[in-house]
Structures are given as C-alpha cells and as structure tokens.
Design a protein around this motif. Structure first.
Motif, PDB file in Angstrom:
ATOM      1  N   PRO A 323       0.797  -1.246   0.000  1.00 18.40           N
ATOM      2  CA  PRO A 323       0.000   0.000   0.000  1.00 18.40           C
ATOM      3  C   PRO A 323       0.814   1.272   0.000  1.00 18.40           C
ATOM      4  O   PRO A 323       0.256   2.349  -0.190  1.00 18.40           O
ATOM      5  N   ARG A 332      -5.573  -1.227  -2.669  1.00 15.92           N
ATOM      6  CA  ARG A 332      -6.021  -1.419  -1.275  1.00 15.92           C
ATOM      7  C   ARG A 332      -7.210  -0.523  -0.953  1.00 15.92           C
ATOM      8  O   ARG A 332      -8.204  -0.993  -0.383  1.00 15.92           O
ATOM      9  N   THR A 391      -6.965  -7.905   3.117  1.00 18.61           N
ATOM     10  CA  THR A 391      -7.669  -6.634   3.268  1.00 18.61           C
ATOM     11  C   THR A 391      -8.813  -6.745   4.263  1.00 18.61           C
ATOM     12  O   THR A 391      -9.004  -5.859   5.117  1.00 18.61           O
TER      13      THR A 391
END
Length: 869
Positions: A323, A332, A391
């Motif tokens: 990220p 992300r 995630t």
C-alpha cells in the motif's frame, strides 16, 4: 378455477404490474447509468453516451443524480464514469454547427453533480466528498476540469490540517481527499508552472508527524520497550498515502497511468471550454454544546475518539499489493471502499470482490484458472484471493475498534469461501498460519483475541477442519505463551459453538491429553457444588432449591433463608454463614435457570426481590450497601459456571442490567477476587476472559450515562420549546394589554429534575468504575504497595529479546500490559473527561519515577488522554 387459484393468479398479476409501475422512467434512466459496465465498460461508454444524448434535456438533473449514486456507491467504476462524462461534455463529432449558447449535456450533468457535492460538503459527508473528488481528478486528466481550480479544491481540503485543535478524524478524512485527488490528477496539475504540489504534500507530512504519540497506541504489533512507530508488519493509512504521493512526485507522476485506469486518455478531440470548479471552504465540525457537567465540573459531552489506522500486512509484497506504492495504494483503498459500502449486503460484496480485477489494469492480478491470457500492463501479477483475505482481516483487526461489527467481516470471508472454495480456502489457511506466527512477536492482545474468535467461527462453518498437528511442537512452550493461549481459547470457543465430544475428536490424540491443559477435563456445564451429598450444606441447599423449584414467593424464600442462617450459626460458628447463605441462594437460583437462557431470565426476574435483598447485605443487614455481599454473589456465579466461562460474562451482564450489582462492583471484583476465572492464581495480572468482564462493566456504566444524557437533552429541549411558545403567547397578549407583566422565572419540571439527578448519579458511577479500573491496573503493574518486579522486566529490550525463555508469570504480565494499553485507547474519550482527577488519585500509588514500568505506565496514559508528560 377455484377461489384460491384466482386469488393467487391475481396476486401474481399485481406483483408483475407493480414491478413495472414502480420503476418510473426516471428510475430506469438512473439504473441504466448505475448498471453501466456489467459486460464491458470500455465498449459501453460510447453506446450509453449516445443513449443519454437522446434523452430530453430536462432529464439532466436525473442523469446527474444517477452519476452521484453510481460514483458514491460503486467507486470502482469512477474512471469509466469520467470517460462517459468526457463523451458527453462536447457535442458529438457529427453534430451540425449550431449558434445556440445552451450548455452541452455533459456540462449540465457536471453542474448538477457539483450541486450535490456542495450539499455533501455542507453536511460533511466525507465518503461522498472523497469519491466525488476522485471523479473530479479523473475529469481533470481528461481535460474536462481546469487544473488550477482542481488544485484549489485540493488545497482547500489540505487547509483543514492546519486548523487549530483539528480532530484526528476530520484531519484524516480531509488529508485523504487531498492526497487521493492529487495522486490521480497530479500529472496534469504539475504541468502548470504556477502550481506547487509540494505545498499539499508538506501539509500532510507535517500533520502526520504530529500524530506519533497516537500511533504508538494503535500499532498491531507491540514492543513495549521501544518508542518506534515503524512497524514492519503493518501500514498506517495516511503514511501509505503520503508514501505513494512521494513516489509519484519523484517521477513527475509518470506512474499514475500504471496505477489508475484512464479509459478517457485517448479521447479524439480536445475540450473547447473546460469546467471551472467553484471555490469552496470546508465547513467546521459541528460542535454539540451540552450544558451537562460531571460532579467535578468536567465537560460531560463525549465524542468517539478516532485514531490512526494501521492495516496489518499478512503476505509479502509479491503476493499482495504494497500500500505504500501508488498502484498498491489504489488497489487497497479500492477494496476497502467496496467492503465498507457493501456492508449492507455481504453476498453482493463477495461477488464484487471476486470481480474486482475487471476494474483494474490488466496484469494487476494473476488470471483466474481457465481465463484467457492477457497482456500485462501494470506487471504486478498479485494473488487476488490472498489480497482479499488480507484486506478484510486488516480491517477486522483495526485498533481500537473495527469500522463494522466483527460478524460482518467473518461472514464476508465465509461467503467468499462458498463462491470460490478452491482459491479462497488456501488463502484463508495461509492467513491463519501467518497470524499464528505473529502471536509471539508482539501481536496486540486485542487483535489476538479477535483472531481466535474469527478462527473458531470460521472453523465452525467448515466442519472444524484444521491441521492441528502443525502446532503440536508448540505444546512444549510455557502454558501462558501466546501460541498455547491461542490454541486453548480456540478449543474453548469451538466447544461453545458445537459440542465437547465433537471438538475433542477433531484434535490429534496427543492433544487430547488433559494434562496439557489444551482441552478442558470435562464438558462445559454448570457445577452446583451443593449437589454432592458429602457437602456439609447439602441438606440446607436442597430445602432452598426445592422452594425455588416450586416457585415459592420471594418473601417466603427470604424468611426461610433467615431461619436457615440462625440454624447454621448455632452449629458452625467458625464459618461466615452469611457468605454460605448467599452462595446457596444464588447457586440454587442459577441451577434452576441453567436449562436454557429463557429459564435463566425467568428465574432472575421472578426472584429479583431475593437477589436485591442478598446484594444489599444479606438477611440481617436491612438492605444497606455491602460490597462483600455483592462479592459473594459474584463468587457464587464463578463457582457455578467455572467450567463454562462465557456464561460468567453473560450472568454478570444480567446482574448489572437488573442492578443487583453495580459496574464498579464487577470491576473491583475482577481485579481483586476474580483469579478463579483463569487457570493461574497470580493476582497481579489480567487475562482475556477477565478483560471481557471488565469491558462489559465499563460499557454498562458508559452506556447508562449516554442514555441518561439523551433523556435530559430531550426533556430540556421540550421545556425550552414550551417556554418559547409561552413567551410568544405572552408577547402577543402584551400587545393587547398595555400593562407590562414581569417575567416569570422558568421552573424545571419534575421529570427534568428527576432526570438530572439520575444523570448525576450515573455519571458518578461511571467515574467510579473508570477509577477502579485504573486502580486495578496500577495494582497489577506499578503499585508501590504491591510490588511486581516482573512488571518492569517485560519492557526491557534485553528481556523481550529473551522471551523464548519466559515463564507463565512473564507472559501474563506482558498480556496485562496489553490490556492496559487497550483500556486507555478504547475508553480515552471518557478518560479525557476525568484525566486530572483520575490520574492524580491513581498515580499516587505508583512506584518511583525512575522505574521503567512507571515511566511506561504514565506514557501510555498521557498518550491516550492527551496529557503532557
């Protein structure tokens, strides 16, 4: 045809007719926009543009509303909506020359869209603002919006970070608006020599540097001896955004096209009159003024604290996106938005997550099995399934609290497994192994607890199938080692979700040995200690049990207990008979209610007078407040449910709900008398199950204050409205009557007076519960009167590096430090209200200031409450 068939056919006709009638032409038009891209968005853009041009000009506001809904609820389509607006902004190439000055359809849509954005800005609907800014940024690259006005819009959001006393939540959302807009549009903005994008980046960086203390409290992995805020296994949201911006700026934003889809980039004709965004100012936060105050004069208004967001990393950068890079950040945040927006429909969310590669650049993810090969553009080739699980779990593990209930994230992973078991299943297994390895490397105790809850629930959805033999070598570790603790709690949770015998059979035979303390020696259930005929009080308890089983009146049971007390005192003068009587009564009541939850509630409600009599001090005290009496009640609960720990939490919650015990009683008892609750008898530590008791008590105290405040506010508003109407009526009468009447003082109603008294009482109770919790942590970790030499050792670097040799007490002390950190960050909004008084009283008992444990204790407190060191 029978009546039933006619009626059913008629009902079916009505349903079909209603479906057709309910969808108005305006709704059909909006749905056409919202559903764009179901097959191929690139091919659908020109076709949809042609269809929209054929709509009447009056439909421009309807089309704009469709764009607003689509952009804010389907952000993964934003680049293609920008391409669609680019098509609509200028007249079609084959249009005849016209002298009409009327704006094009695209300009009309954008003007109406801006009005909606302004409404979101006025109401501070941050997500809608941020996603709208992303659309504006794409339109800037498409040359529909001027670069100067786009930059001014971004700078107005960056200016929020310079506000005096800006809250972290407001600053974080404004920084994301500015940074993400700059990531997308920076390549064209930087071409303007009069614009310096470094101004925005410097503002964001300066703010980030001011949040270092807050970051230390919400890191997912903890090294208590270190002040570092650099975490290898996690990325903070604003840090990642700034890092991505810096990478883009270093290359003059050349990587933007490799990070964000730009389907509009090869538009055939330049825009003749680009749109200029009006100037805006981000309105200030709405501060709700509340004249209520606590007993010590502090402001009673509590606003939920917002913290830096650390997202834990589970996989390496070659498996899931990093990220801190532009493309990784784009992927992300795109997934995070989708997960957040579709919380209302987990099945649809799971489907869209698996289809997410469709909306990214080719080559971002590995192609699914059987999919046609594609020419990679971004060249990242990440694993979609591992990225999705990472995630979701990183969002579940946000500290101090996740954005949504844990149930949602757990159910979402289950839905993904159902849709694609062959690919999601292995990703889940890898995630479990990675997190398990982090347990001994400082994984935060709250995350470890959420991890074990997710693990056990996920196993329950898939027949409890796990390769437990992989973890058998860890049975040689200390009993309180985080990995052994994880296994023990996982088995406990799984038994709660299923049956004892079933769960035992899923474990390898060596793990089933009770001596390893991985599995309980017997199935969970009640333990009525007076059921044994060898018990000295068996006969006495049976008489009480028979009365309750026969549904005798509460007063009759109280009279019987008084007689029983007198009888036992004559034969057993060396025992505290009051405690015995309370234990017999409470355990008998729990025994009757142990068949089911409804039986338990019925028994409690039927014998509330009995319980209140016992809690008031027993049969002989006349109902005066007595902590020892309430402690005996809680001790009886532990004794009865010692094999089913979660029932202790449930029963204590109901006893607080019915005001048999106070939250302060539960807090004090948890620290002082609750060691039977866990496997160790160490009185200077706190374990997860004790934390659940403590949290339940504090939540109850805080919740009561919130409810009381709302009631007082409502009553006060009602009285103010009545007073305003009466004053208006008097003024109207005075216009007729020349004689001036003196103002009549407003007298509070009885309801408001009662509500204010209740609020003051509950506020004192809240403060008492928080104070007692802080005292408990002081006693555990840094008290002068109860020294704990191991408390200081666990924060020393040399001790942490040797943690492989830690014994049970050292691991328990480390866990206690973790729960103290979580207590401070979770309840910081309430602790801030009483920071001066609580800190002064509790810290009077701490050890010498040079002690490293004392310094750490004060540092955590100061960081959570915003106090100066």
């Amino acid at each position: 045809m029978s009546y039933h068939r006619r009626r059913n056919n008629h009902r079916g006709y009505e349903d079909d007719f209603r479906r057709e009638v309910d969808e108005t032409p305006e709704q059909k038009l909006k749905n056409t926009i919202i559903k764009m891209g179901e097959v191929d968005p690139v091919q659908e853009v020109p076709r949809l543009a042609k269809q929209l041009r054929e709509e009447p000009a009056l439909n421009a506001p309807v089309i704009a509303e469709g764009f607003r809904i689509a952009v804010t609820e389907q952000p993964f389509k934003i680049p293609y909506y920008a391409a669609l607006l680019r098509e609509l902004y200028d007249p079609p190439a084959d249009a005849e020359e016209s002298t009409s000055s009327s704006p094009t359809l695209g300009r009309q849509i954008l003007e109406d869209f801006w009005k909606g954005f302004q409404a979101s800005l006025d109401k501070l609907v941050w997500r809608e603002m941020r996603l709208s800014i992303q659309l504006f940024a794409h339109l800037t690259i498409a040359e529909v919006i001027t670069t100067q006005t786009m930059f001014e819009l971004l700078r107005s959001f960056a200016a929020v970070l310079d506000e005096f006393g800006v809250s972290h939540g407001r600053a974080k959302k404004a920084a994301l608006c500015a940074s993400e807009g700059l990531m997308i549009s920076g390549s064209i903005i930087k071409e303007n020599p009069s614009i310096n994008v470094i101004d925005i980046m410097s503002t964001i960086q300066a703010y980030i540097e001011s949040t270092i203390d807050a970051k230390k409290l919400v890191q997912p992995t903890v090294a208590l001896h270190s002040d570092s805020v650099t975490v290898e296994s996690a990325d903070e949201l604003l840090d990642a955004a700034l890092s991505a911006l810096q990478i883009l700026n270093a290359s003059d934003f050349a990587q933007t096209s490799d990070s964000f889809p730009q389907p509009y980039i090869n538009a055939p004709r330049p825009i003749t009159a680009p749109f200029e965004l009006p100037s805006v100012l981000v309105p200030p936060e709405v501060i709700e003024l509340d004249s209520l105050s606590t007993d010590s004069g502090e402001d009673a208004l509590v606003k939920k604290e917002e913290w830096p967001e650390f997202y834990i990393r589970i996989f390496d950068n070659d498996v899931s996106p990093d990220p801190t890079t532009p493309v990784g950040y784009a992927v992300r945040t795109g997934l995070l938005d989708l997960i957040d927006i579709f919380e209302v429909n987990r099945k649809e969310c799971a489907r869209l997550l698996l289809e997410f590669p469709k909306w990214t650049l080719p080559g971002t993810f590995k192609p699914r099995p059987g999919a046609p090969p594609q020419e990679p553009v971004s060249g990242k080739d990440w694993q979609l399934e591992s990225t999705l699980i990472e995630t979701i779990l990183s969002t579940l593990f946000l500290l101090p609290e996740s954005s949504h209930k844990a149930t949602y994230y757990i159910a979402l992973i289950t839905e993904l497994c159902k849709l694609s078991p062959s690919t999601i299943g292995p990703a889940v297994g890898k995630s479990i192994r990675k997190l398990y390895n982090l347990l001994a490397d400082g994984l935060d105790v709250e995350i470890a607890l959420r991890f074990v809850e997710w693990f056990s629930i996920h196993m329950s959805n898939f027949n409890f199938q796990w390769v437990w033999k992989e973890w058998m070598p860890d049975l040689e570790l200390s009993l309180q080692h985080p990995r052994r603790t994880f296994m023990r709690r996982a088995v406990d949770f799984e038994i709660r979700l299923s049956y004892y015998d079933r769960i035992i059979k899923t474990l390898p035979e060596p793990m089933q040995n009770p001596d390893l303390k991985l599995v309980p020696a017997q199935a969970p259930g009640p333990d009525y200690e007076y059921d044994d005929p060898a018990n000295a009080y068996h006969d006495a308890a049976q008489t009480v049990l028979n009365l309750i089983r026969g549904r005798a009146k509460a007063d009759d049971v109280i009279v019987h207990l008084q007689g029983l007390k007198n009888s036992l005192e004559t034969t057993d003068s060396d025992t505290n008979i009051d405690s015995v009587i309370r234990s017999i009564a409470v355990q008998s009541l729990l025994h009757i209610g142990s068949r089911s939850f409804s039986h338990f509630l019925n028994a409690i409600e039927r014998y509330l007078p009995l319980l209140r009599n016992l809690a008031g001090g027993g049969i002989s005290s006349g109902g005066s407040p007595n902590f020892e009496a309430r402690k005996d009640i809680l001790d009886a609960v532990i004794a009865f449910w010692k094999y089913t720990k979660h029932m202790i939490v449930i029963v204590c919650d109901k006893l607080m709900q019915y005001q048999i015990v106070d939250p302060t009683d539960v807090v004090a008892w948890t620290f002082l008398h609750g060691r039977q609750y866990v496997s160790t008898q160490d009185s200077s530590s706190l374990e997860a199950y004790q934390w659940l008791l403590l949290k339940g008590a504090l939540d109850k105290a805080n919740g009561r204050v919130v409810i009381a405040r709302k009631r007082v506010t409502a009553l006060r508003k009602e009285e103010d409205d009545n007073a305003a109407r009466a004053k208006a009526k008097d003024q109207a009468a005075m216009e007729v009557d020349a004689e001036t009447k003196p103002d009549v003082p407003i007298i509070e109603s009885a309801a408001l007076t009662t509500a204010l008294k209740a609020f003051a009482t509950l506020t004192r109770e809240q403060k008492s519960a928080l104070s007692r919790a802080l005292d408990g942590f002081v006693d555990c970790l840094v008290s002068q009167t109860k020294p704990n030499p191991r408390a200081g050792e666990v924060i020393l670097e040399k001790s942490w590096h040797n943690r492989v040799n830690w014994d049970e007490k050292e691991w328990l002390t480390w866990e206690t430090w973790g729960w103290y950190r979580h207590f401070c960050r979770l309840y910081s909004p309430y602790l801030r209200n009483y920071a001066q008084t609580l800190g002064t009283v509790s810290f009077a008992k701490v050890g010498p200031s040079g002690d490293p444990a004392v310094e750490l204790f004060r540092k955590i407190w100061n960081d959570a409450t915003g106090q100066e060191a």
